[in-house]
Scaffold this motif. Structure first.
Motif, short mmCIF file in Angstrom:
data_model
loop_
_atom_site.label_atom_id
_atom_site.label_comp_id
_atom_site.label_asym_id
_atom_site.label_seq_id
_atom_site.Cartn_x
_atom_site.Cartn_y
_atom_site.Cartn_z
N PHE A 1 0.81 -1.22 0.00
CA PHE A 1 0.00 0.00 0.00
C PHE A 1 0.85 1.27 0.00
CE2 PHE A 1 -3.50 -2.75 1.29
CZ PHE A 1 -4.60 -2.13 0.71
N ARG A 2 2.14 1.19 -0.24
CA ARG A 2 2.99 2.37 -0.10
C ARG A 2 2.61 3.48 -1.08
NH1 ARG A 2 8.70 -0.76 0.23
NH2 ARG A 2 7.56 -2.03 -1.30
N VAL A 3 2.34 3.13 -2.31
CA VAL A 3 1.97 4.14 -3.31
C VAL A 3 0.61 4.74 -2.97
CG1 VAL A 3 1.40 4.55 -5.72
CG2 VAL A 3 3.37 3.11 -5.13
N ALA A 4 -0.34 3.90 -2.60
CA ALA A 4 -1.69 4.39 -2.26
C ALA A 4 -1.65 5.32 -1.06
CB ALA A 4 -2.62 3.21 -1.99
N VAL A 5 -0.87 4.96 -0.03
CA VAL A 5 -0.78 5.79 1.17
C VAL A 5 -0.13 7.13 0.84
CG1 VAL A 5 0.38 6.02 3.39
CG2 VAL A 5 -0.91 3.95 2.86
N ALA A 6 0.92 7.12 0.01
CA ALA A 6 1.58 8.37 -0.36
C ALA A 6 0.60 9.30 -1.06
CB ALA A 6 2.78 8.08 -1.26
N ARG A 7 -0.23 8.75 -1.92
CA ARG A 7 -1.23 9.55 -2.62
C ARG A 7 -2.27 10.10 -1.64
NH1 ARG A 7 -2.45 5.94 -5.88
NH2 ARG A 7 -4.35 5.16 -4.91
N ARG A 8 -2.71 9.27 -0.71
CA ARG A 8 -3.71 9.72 0.26
C ARG A 8 -3.13 10.77 1.21
NH1 ARG A 8 -6.34 3.77 1.80
NH2 ARG A 8 -7.02 3.27 -0.33
N ARG A 9 -1.88 10.57 1.61
CA ARG A 9 -1.23 11.57 2.46
C ARG A 9 -1.13 12.92 1.75
NH1 ARG A 9 1.27 11.03 7.20
NH2 ARG A 9 1.67 8.93 8.04
N GLU A 10 -0.78 12.88 0.49
CA GLU A 10 -0.67 14.11 -0.29
C GLU A 10 -2.01 14.84 -0.33
OE1 GLU A 10 0.70 15.59 -4.78
OE2 GLU A 10 0.69 13.46 -4.28
N THR A 11 -3.08 14.08 -0.55
CA THR A 11 -4.42 14.68 -0.56
C THR A 11 -4.76 15.25 0.81
OG1 THR A 11 -5.19 13.18 -2.29
CG2 THR A 11 -6.88 14.22 -0.93
N TRP A 12 -4.47 14.48 1.87
CA TRP A 12 -4.79 14.94 3.23
C TRP A 12 -4.02 16.21 3.58
CZ3 TRP A 12 -2.09 15.57 7.83
CH2 TRP A 12 -2.88 15.68 8.98
N GLU A 13 -2.74 16.26 3.22
CA GLU A 13 -1.94 17.44 3.51
C GLU A 13 -2.41 18.65 2.71
OE1 GLU A 13 1.98 16.06 2.74
OE2 GLU A 13 2.10 14.90 4.61
N ARG A 14 -2.80 18.40 1.45
CA ARG A 14 -3.33 19.50 0.63
C ARG A 14 -4.62 20.04 1.24
NH1 ARG A 14 -5.50 16.99 -4.23
NH2 ARG A 14 -7.47 17.01 -3.09
N GLU A 15 -5.53 19.16 1.58
CA GLU A 15 -6.81 19.61 2.12
C GLU A 15 -6.65 20.24 3.51
OE1 GLU A 15 -9.74 19.72 0.51
OE2 GLU A 15 -8.58 19.06 -1.23
N SER A 16 -5.63 19.82 4.26
CA SER A 16 -5.41 20.39 5.59
C SER A 16 -5.05 21.86 5.53
CB SER A 16 -4.28 19.63 6.31
OG SER A 16 -4.67 18.31 6.59
N ARG A 17 -4.60 22.33 4.36
CA ARG A 17 -4.22 23.73 4.23
C ARG A 17 -5.38 24.64 3.91
NH1 ARG A 17 0.52 21.21 1.92
NH2 ARG A 17 -0.29 21.36 -0.20
N ARG A 18 -6.58 24.09 3.72
CA ARG A 18 -7.73 24.95 3.44
C ARG A 18 -8.01 25.84 4.65
NH1 ARG A 18 -10.27 24.08 -1.19
NH2 ARG A 18 -9.93 22.06 -2.22
N PRO A 19 -8.27 27.13 4.40
CA PRO A 19 -8.41 28.05 5.54
C PRO A 19 -9.67 27.86 6.36
CG PRO A 19 -8.83 29.18 3.45
CD PRO A 19 -8.32 27.82 3.10
N ARG A 20 -10.76 27.38 5.75
CA ARG A 20 -11.97 27.18 6.55
C ARG A 20 -12.89 26.15 5.90
NH1 ARG A 20 -11.76 32.35 5.72
NH2 ARG A 20 -11.73 32.67 7.97
N VAL A 21 -13.81 25.64 6.69
CA VAL A 21 -14.72 24.59 6.26
C VAL A 21 -16.14 25.15 6.32
CG1 VAL A 21 -15.47 22.21 6.61
CG2 VAL A 21 -13.21 22.94 7.38
N PRO A 22 -16.89 25.17 5.22
CA PRO A 22 -18.28 25.63 5.30
C PRO A 22 -19.13 24.62 6.07
CG PRO A 22 -17.79 24.82 3.09
CD PRO A 22 -16.50 24.81 3.85
#
Length: 856
Positions: free
Chosen positions: A706-727
């Protein structure tokens, strides 16, 4: 000259982004796909790196990389040295000759105007566009000007604004930059096209800004453009009839925008130009990075309520956390469905939603749904009511079975009465049963990874639903007792006055946690050496020493004792995948340092808590004495219920604490399993199991990598974590509805959540793990959960963008006795750190102090 220093724009297609940069990669892809893109060439990052390697460049870059995190000014200062280096270092002769020859091929021997534009490796990313951060030079007409513009594009990589932008987005400190040289379109009309509304988020609208001449005037804000708002079918919703674009040209833009969106798989921000012959040219296309992700849906509009906002966390769930909270919420499915919520939670890039369309459209369910969500995350309830008046959400036919309100369950008075009569025994019974249940989650000490996973699978449901499975009569009696007392006192005492008797509530595990941390800080303060060590050492270094067992005894033992009781907790703790304080005690040390700055008896939370409890008892007597002698029986009963309610209300936070203890036990087992999977080379780190679900963990144990899948999911999680606010509320077209009555300026208003008035400087906090709250400052945050509450010990008041009367943060704020106003839209943007504000937690109003030379 190296072969990859200069490439034709068409040749850049398929080249790595780290060679040609984001902009050139997109333009090359558009060229290959047949979109009309002006011809040109790319001076690649290989050329830039060659120039940077000259002279002092490598040393300057190394110094920049070594600048500590959290020191943006030093970062900008060092970047300025690289900026000066890029402007002054000689360009190798072979590279200079190559650029001149490429320009001459483009011009075919005749002077031709070109645009020289940056194409950084950190640019046009899915979550960071870098719009306007790097330099562009237009109407460049000879080879010498091209060389000068290329050099200035290189230097713009290190401008103040670009350096700060990268730091704010947590991106690579030392990216590279390519440069595009393209034929300049002799534009008659140019501008920007958005294939979704970038302001409202509406995916069913297209926005076109246009002005005569070059599009740079629109991008830079130098002119006021014609503004067109259209449907995806090209129908005009807003815009001038006499602008620089003909209707046919608008239609052509809409069509090419939809093609680009389909090609890139996401809404696009497109720069375009029509020349004098009416030909359309595209000079850029990139993702619109500000749009919040929306669940896929078809047909009629849908409405969603954010589980993240409901749970008080402003970052996405990890995959394991999402799967666990789904199991938790299934235990509430019957109740939630009766209110109009979807049975299952929807997951989009870690943001979790309930579909609330049925509740919004039901006249019977809507008021109950609105009251429920308002109590947890104001102003969500008002938005639900507002959507009920929206013609896009017509009411379902009256009298239908789905419109019937949920049947009221009879209150079990026979069980609440014993709880009121013997509250300590009732609470003790709940605690005993909780301990028995939690003990069953501890798992085997010695077992194979497969056995551990089987254990987790067997107890997962019980652990996730412990809140619903614990006896609730004592908890219900605590809340109901206060409500009944309020009814008995009605006409003589208002609800806000009744709420004042619930400060200093005993047996609340979150309040007890905060006070335990204060006691640990007090013990450290009495040891001068330990006190100075804590103040002078970074929290991450202290955490490492704690885990290694090398801190002075008063710190080591004090923190160990705290973690033994409360190490299961964390910020965003409802996400199972988030490290607990036991895993990483750095936040605990950050909070300890914060508490060590609070001195004096007036800052002692233990003293304040005891005083609040004594004042609450006196308040009960004072309020019940207002009733006349003829109503003495009501006064006696109200006094009895208020006192009993105080002794039981601490159970309000107890089930969540039990859930966290269960989560911590199961996490420990999964991390051990993760170590086994790492040894099998199917994961890189043990904690990567949090980016799987349980079924995938079993697959990983069996044989799947699962190393490739986890790297992709981590990248998505880190990207979304930078959103300034959640509606809190989101529609299927991407719109985040705003309150119709939201204030445009001046004082702010929200839900009066904890009585009292406090004035002080604001401290806007986005991450409590590194926050510093000075005594007397007012904490302003998007949302809070129990992991934030140690900050309440020094804060003078609380302001949040979401939250309700029964949310965890406001419950603890009341018990600590600090005023709180919650559900204040945009509070973290409209209030600045250091700004003096007054928080009236009784009226639900925040007012701004007058400042010299500063508009109110």
């Amino acid at each position: 000259m190296t072969v990859d220093a200069i490439l034709g724009l068409a040749e850049a297609g398929g080249c790595p982004r780290d060679l040609v940069g984001g902009k050139a990669a997109n333009l090359a892809e558009m060229t290959s796909a047949g979109f009309p893109v002006p011809g040109g060439f790319c001076v690649t990052t290989a050329a830039y790196r060659q120039v940077l390697s000259e002279g002092d460049g490598p040393g300057l870059l190394e110094e920049l990389i070594r600048v500590p995190d959290g020191d943006p000014e030093s970062l900008v200062k060092q970047a300025g040295r690289l900026w000066a280096h890029a402007l002054s270092v000689p360009i190798p002769a072979w590279l200079e000759t190559g650029i001149v020859e490429a320009y001459e091929r483009l011009s075919q021997g005749e002077p031709v105007a070109v645009a020289v534009r940056s194409s950084s490796t950190a640019e046009d990313l899915p979550d960071a566009s870098f719009a306007g951060q790097y330099d562009t030079f237009l109407d460049i007409r000879d080879a010498e000007e091209v060389l000068a513009a290329v050099r200035r594009c290189w230097a713009s990589l290190w401008s103040d604004r670009a350096t700060r932008y990268r730091a704010a987005h947590g991106l690579d400190r030392a990216p590279a930059i390519a440069v595009i040289v393209q034929r300049l379109v002799d534009a008659e009309c140019a501008g920007v096209l958005y294939t979704a509304n970038p302001v409202s988020g509406n995916r069913s609208e297209i926005i076109v800004d246009a002005a005569p001449g070059l599009g740079e005037a629109v991008v830079s804000g130098a002119v006021t453009p014609d503004h067109h708002r259209l449907t995806v079918d090209g129908e005009s919703l807003e815009g001038p009839d006499d602008g620089c674009l003909a209707p046919a040209q608008l239609g052509e833009l809409v069509a090419v925008g939809r093609r680009l969106e389909k090609h890139f798989g996401a809404p696009q921000d497109v720069e375009w130009a029509f020349n004098g012959e009416g030909e359309l040219w595209l000079t850029q296309s990139r993702h619109i990075t500000t749009l919040f992700p929306v669940p896929e849906s078809e047909g009629e509009p849908r409405a969603y309520w954010s589980v993240n906002v409901y749970q008080g966390i402003s970052r996405p769930f990890t995959p394991m956390g999402a799967s666990m909270i789904r199991e938790r919420q299934r235990g509430m499915a019957v109740y939630m469905s009766a209110l109009g919520f979807s049975d299952e939670i929807i997951d989009v890039d870690g943001w979790l939603y309930w579909d609330i369309t049925d509740g919004v459209r039901s006249p019977a369910k809507r008021p109950k749904m609105a009251a429920f969500v308002e109590s947890l995350a104001a102003p969500s309830g008002k938005l639900v009511e507002q959507l009920g008046r929206d013609p896009r959400f017509p009411s379902v036919p009256s009298g239908s079975e789905q419109d019937a309100p949920p049947k009221k369950r009879r209150r079990r008075w026979e069980r609440m009465i014993p709880a009121w009569l013997w509250p300590d025994q009732a609470r003790a019974r709940v605690v005993r049963e909780a301990e028995q249940r939690i003990a069953a989650f501890s798992g085997p000490a010695e077992a194979t990874a497969e056995e551990r996973l089987s254990f987790v699978e067997s107890v997962r449901r019980s652990a996730c639903r412990i809140e619903a499975n614990l006896p609730r009569d004592a908890n219900t009696a605590g809340g109901t007792g206060g409500q009944l007392a309020g009814q008995l006192l009605r006409g003589y005492v208002d609800d806000a006055e009744v709420a004042t008797v619930f400060r200093g509530i005993p047996h609340n595990p979150t309040t007890e946690m905060d006070l335990a941390l204060w006691r640990a800080a007090s013990a450290i303060r009495r040891d001068d050496e330990a006190f100075r060590l804590l103040l002078d050492t970074a929290p991450d270094e202290l955490a490492a020493k704690q885990l290694a067992g090398t801190l002075p005894e008063v710190i080591q033992s004090g923190v160990a004792a705290f973690l033994a009781d409360y190490g299961c907790r964390a910020t965003s703790e409802i996400d199972f995948g988030v490290p607990r304080w036991t895993d990483d005690p750095e936040p605990v040390f950050a909070m300890l340092v914060n508490l060590l700055r609070a001195e004096g008896e007036e800052q002692d939370p233990q003293t304040r808590f005891e005083q609040a409890a004594a004042a609450a008892e006196a308040r009960i007597v004072e309020l019940t004495r207002r009733l006349p002698v003829t109503k003495l029986h009501r006064a006696i009963l109200a006094r009895f219920l208020l006192r009993r309610s105080r002794r039981l209300r601490g159970l309000r936070e107890f089930p969540k604490f039990c859930l966290m203890r269960g989560f911590a036990s199961l996490r420990a087992q999964l991390l051990i399993i993760g170590e086994e999977i790492v040894r099998a080379e199917r994961l890189d780190r043990a904690e990567d199991v949090m980016f799987l679900d349980l079924a995938e963990v079993r697959e990983a144990l069996d044989s799947r990598d699962f190393r490739v899948a986890v790297a992709r999911r981590r990248e998505t999680w880190e990207r979304e974590s930078r959103r300034p606010r959640v509606p809190s509320v989101l529609l299927s077209d991407g719109t985040a509805p705003a309150l119709e009555s939201a204030s445009d300026g001046g004082d702010l208003s929200g839900l009066a959540a904890a009585a009292g008035v406090a004035t002080g400087p604001a401290r806007v906090v986005h991450d409590p793990n590194t926050a510093r709250i000075e005594p007397g400052e007012i904490l302003v945050a998007a949302t809070t959960d129990p992991g934030w509450t140690p900050l309440f010990l020094t804060a003078a008041a609380l302001v949040t963008e979401t939250g309700g009367m029964i949310s965890h943060g406001t419950t603890v704020a009341r018990e600590h006795g600090i005023p709180a106003v919650v559900g204040v839209p945009g509070a973290t943007a409209r209030i600045r750190t250091g700004q003096v504000i007054t928080v009236d937690g009784s009226a639900g109003v925040i007012t701004f102090a007058e400042a010299a030379g500063e508009p109110r």
